[in-house]
Write a protein that holds these residues in place. Sequence first.
Motif, short mmCIF file in Angstrom:
data_model
loop_
_atom_site.label_atom_id
_atom_site.label_comp_id
_atom_site.label_asym_id
_atom_site.label_seq_id
_atom_site.Cartn_x
_atom_site.Cartn_y
_atom_site.Cartn_z
N UNK A 1 0.82 -1.21 0.00
CA UNK A 1 0.00 0.00 0.00
C UNK A 1 0.85 1.27 0.00
N UNK A 2 1.99 1.22 0.64
CA UNK A 2 2.90 2.37 0.61
C UNK A 2 3.33 2.63 -0.83
N UNK A 3 3.64 1.58 -1.56
CA UNK A 3 4.06 1.73 -2.96
C UNK A 3 2.93 2.28 -3.82
N UNK A 4 1.69 1.95 -3.52
CA UNK A 4 0.57 2.44 -4.33
C UNK A 4 0.24 3.90 -4.05
N UNK A 5 0.80 4.46 -2.99
CA UNK A 5 0.53 5.86 -2.66
C UNK A 5 1.22 6.84 -3.60
N UNK A 6 2.30 6.41 -4.22
CA UNK A 6 3.05 7.32 -5.10
C UNK A 6 2.22 7.73 -6.31
N UNK A 7 1.66 6.79 -7.09
CA UNK A 7 0.84 7.23 -8.22
C UNK A 7 -0.39 8.03 -7.78
N UNK A 8 -0.95 7.68 -6.63
CA UNK A 8 -2.11 8.44 -6.14
C UNK A 8 -1.71 9.87 -5.78
N UNK A 9 -0.55 10.03 -5.18
CA UNK A 9 -0.08 11.38 -4.83
C UNK A 9 0.22 12.20 -6.09
N UNK A 10 0.78 11.55 -7.09
CA UNK A 10 1.06 12.24 -8.34
C UNK A 10 -0.23 12.69 -9.02
N UNK A 11 -1.24 11.84 -9.01
CA UNK A 11 -2.54 12.21 -9.59
C UNK A 11 -3.17 13.36 -8.82
N UNK A 12 -3.01 13.34 -7.50
CA UNK A 12 -3.55 14.44 -6.69
C UNK A 12 -2.85 15.75 -7.05
N UNK A 13 -1.54 15.71 -7.18
CA UNK A 13 -0.79 16.91 -7.55
C UNK A 13 -1.27 17.45 -8.90
N UNK A 14 -1.43 16.57 -9.87
CA UNK A 14 -1.88 17.01 -11.20
C UNK A 14 -3.28 17.62 -11.14
N UNK A 15 -4.17 17.04 -10.35
CA UNK A 15 -5.52 17.59 -10.21
C UNK A 15 -5.49 18.95 -9.53
N UNK A 16 -4.66 19.09 -8.52
CA UNK A 16 -4.53 20.37 -7.83
C UNK A 16 -3.96 21.42 -8.78
N UNK A 17 -2.96 21.05 -9.58
CA UNK A 17 -2.36 22.01 -10.52
C UNK A 17 -3.36 22.45 -11.58
N UNK A 18 -4.20 21.53 -12.04
CA UNK A 18 -5.21 21.87 -13.05
C UNK A 18 -6.31 22.76 -12.48
N UNK A 19 -6.74 22.46 -11.27
CA UNK A 19 -7.90 23.13 -10.70
C UNK A 19 -7.55 24.43 -9.99
N UNK A 20 -6.48 24.44 -9.26
CA UNK A 20 -6.11 25.61 -8.45
C UNK A 20 -4.88 26.29 -9.04
N UNK A 21 -5.07 26.90 -10.17
CA UNK A 21 -3.97 27.57 -10.84
C UNK A 21 -3.72 28.94 -10.23
N UNK A 22 -2.46 29.38 -10.25
CA UNK A 22 -2.16 30.71 -9.71
C UNK A 22 -2.87 31.80 -10.50
N UNK A 23 -3.29 32.80 -9.81
CA UNK A 23 -3.94 33.96 -10.42
C UNK A 23 -3.48 35.18 -9.62
N UNK A 24 -3.73 36.38 -10.14
CA UNK A 24 -3.31 37.57 -9.39
C UNK A 24 -3.85 37.62 -7.96
N UNK A 25 -5.06 37.12 -7.76
CA UNK A 25 -5.63 37.13 -6.41
C UNK A 25 -5.27 35.86 -5.62
N UNK A 26 -4.59 34.89 -6.27
CA UNK A 26 -4.18 33.65 -5.61
C UNK A 26 -2.75 33.25 -6.02
N UNK A 27 -1.76 34.09 -5.75
CA UNK A 27 -0.40 33.77 -6.18
C UNK A 27 0.22 32.60 -5.41
#
Length: 107
Positions: A25-51
């Motif tokens: 299960x520890x090994x399976x956390x890596x792809x899940x964490x990477x997918x979470x990072x990609x989703x966060x980067x897509x959804x919560x992009x920097x903006x002037x009011x959210x640098x």
Amino acid sequence: LDMIFSSLVSRFGANLCSDLELRRHVASMVPAATKTLMAVQRTLQPAPHMPHCQFGIHNLSRIFQSMCSLNNMDSIGSVQRLARLWFHEHTRVFGDALPCAEHRSWL
């Protein structure tokens, strides 16, 4: 990216954990964490009011650095507790950088 963190996490799991199920299960956390990072980067992009919404590999390293700082993985005891630790580290690393409850609830 998955290969880098997988090798670090698998070495950590092999050294500090005798439970084979927890290691898997520890090994399976890596792809899940990477997918979470990609989703966060897509959804919560920097903006002037959210640098502050600049998330990257350093966030993943903070998550796994905290998880790998345990002295003994066997002290976790169960897959459910491991999942709770993983969730806690994600909310700590990503959620603490978000200023409003709306963004934190998305996470």
